[in-house]
Design a protein around this motif. Structure first.
Motif, PDB file in Angstrom:
ATOM      1  N   LEU A   5       4.104  11.243  23.276  1.00 58.60           N
ATOM      2  CA  LEU A   5       4.620  12.141  22.237  1.00 58.60           C
ATOM      3  C   LEU A   5       6.116  11.933  22.014  1.00 58.60           C
ATOM      4  O   LEU A   5       6.598  11.955  20.881  1.00 58.60           O
ATOM      5  N   GLU A   6       6.846  11.727  23.087  1.00 59.02           N
ATOM      6  CA  GLU A   6       8.282  11.469  22.966  1.00 59.02           C
ATOM      7  C   GLU A   6       8.529  10.193  22.179  1.00 59.02           C
ATOM      8  O   GLU A   6       9.409  10.144  21.314  1.00 59.02           O
ATOM      9  N   ILE A   7       7.756   9.167  22.448  1.00 54.26           N
ATOM     10  CA  ILE A   7       7.906   7.895  21.734  1.00 54.26           C
ATOM     11  C   ILE A   7       7.571   8.083  20.263  1.00 54.26           C
ATOM     12  O   ILE A   7       8.278   7.572  19.383  1.00 54.26           O
ATOM     13  N   LEU A   8       6.507   8.815  19.969  1.00 57.27           N
ATOM     14  CA  LEU A   8       6.144   9.076  18.574  1.00 57.27           C
ATOM     15  C   LEU A   8       7.244   9.851  17.849  1.00 57.27           C
ATOM     16  O   LEU A   8       7.567   9.557  16.699  1.00 57.27           O
ATOM     17  N   TRP A   9       7.834  10.835  18.530  1.00 52.75           N
ATOM     18  CA  TRP A   9       8.935  11.575  17.922  1.00 52.75           C
ATOM     19  C   TRP A   9      10.138  10.676  17.652  1.00 52.75           C
ATOM     20  O   TRP A   9      10.771  10.770  16.609  1.00 52.75           O
ATOM     21  N   ILE A  10      10.431   9.805  18.567  1.00 46.41           N
ATOM     22  CA  ILE A  10      11.555   8.872  18.381  1.00 46.41           C
ATOM     23  C   ILE A  10      11.296   7.978  17.187  1.00 46.41           C
ATOM     24  O   ILE A  10      12.173   7.740  16.358  1.00 46.41           O
ATOM     25  N   LEU A  12       9.336   8.605  14.588  1.00 43.92           N
ATOM     26  CA  LEU A  12       9.425   9.421  13.373  1.00 43.92           C
ATOM     27  C   LEU A  12      10.871   9.706  12.996  1.00 43.92           C
ATOM     28  O   LEU A  12      11.245   9.644  11.819  1.00 43.92           O
ATOM     29  N   ILE A  13      11.702  10.011  13.971  1.00 43.48           N
ATOM     30  CA  ILE A  13      13.124  10.262  13.701  1.00 43.48           C
ATOM     31  C   ILE A  13      13.787   9.001  13.179  1.00 43.48           C
ATOM     32  O   ILE A  13      14.569   9.045  12.234  1.00 43.48           O
ATOM     33  N   TYR A  14      13.471   7.849  13.768  1.00 45.46           N
ATOM     34  CA  TYR A  14      14.028   6.584  13.312  1.00 45.46           C
ATOM     35  C   TYR A  14      13.655   6.328  11.853  1.00 45.46           C
ATOM     36  O   TYR A  14      14.502   5.960  11.035  1.00 45.46           O
ATOM     37  N   ILE A  15      12.380   6.527  11.521  1.00 44.15           N
ATOM     38  CA  ILE A  15      11.928   6.305  10.141  1.00 44.15           C
ATOM     39  C   ILE A  15      12.628   7.275   9.195  1.00 44.15           C
ATOM     40  O   ILE A  15      13.058   6.890   8.101  1.00 44.15           O
ATOM     41  N   PHE A  16      12.764   8.517   9.597  1.00 47.50           N
ATOM     42  CA  PHE A  16      13.442   9.510   8.782  1.00 47.50           C
ATOM     43  C   PHE A  16      14.888   9.109   8.515  1.00 47.50           C
ATOM     44  O   PHE A  16      15.360   9.156   7.380  1.00 47.50           O
ATOM     45  N   ILE A  17      15.598   8.716   9.542  1.00 48.68           N
ATOM     46  CA  ILE A  17      16.999   8.298   9.378  1.00 48.68           C
ATOM     47  C   ILE A  17      17.097   7.066   8.490  1.00 48.68           C
ATOM     48  O   ILE A  17      17.968   6.971   7.619  1.00 48.68           O
TER      49      ILE A  17
END
Length: 112
Positions: A5-10, A12-17
């Motif tokens: 889950l932490e990796i998925l959040w990272i 998603l945040i990368y894609i968002f940025i």
């Protein structure tokens, strides 16, 4: 499970940025284009004339080292020679072949 889950959040945040940065770059380009059009109107120039002036910039052509083609310098791949001169190449593959050939010759001269 927690680390996944932490990796998925990272991710998603990368894609968002990344999306924010790309949108910002588009906004900057549009603003620059609008500014150029506004300046042209203030100076009494037609938009077509402004675009034509931008297109009239001289294109520096260079001769490629491998196949002796004439191509725009902006599109050429470059390698600096020891003498301070530049070699230009039409493709990355041609450039890599040249670099590898130079490395092999250097190794042979040094006796490696």
């Amino acid at each position: 499970m927690n680390s996944v889950l932490e990796i998925l959040w990272i991710i998603l945040i990368y894609i968002f940025i990344q999306r924010i940065v790309l949108i910002g770059m588009g906004v900057v380009r549009k603003a620059a284009s609008a500014t150029n059009r506004k300046r042209a109107q203030e100076n009494g120039l037609d938009e077509a004339m402004v675009e034509e002036k931008e297109m009239e910039e001289p294109i520096e052509m260079v001769s490629t080292f491998c196949c002796d083609k004439e191509i725009p310098r902006k599109r050429a791949y470059q390698v600096a020679a020891e003498e301070g001169s530049m070699h230009f190449f039409c493709s990355w593959q041609c450039r890599q072949e040249f670099v590898e050939k130079q490395l092999n010759e250097t190794k042979q001269e040094e006796g490696i």
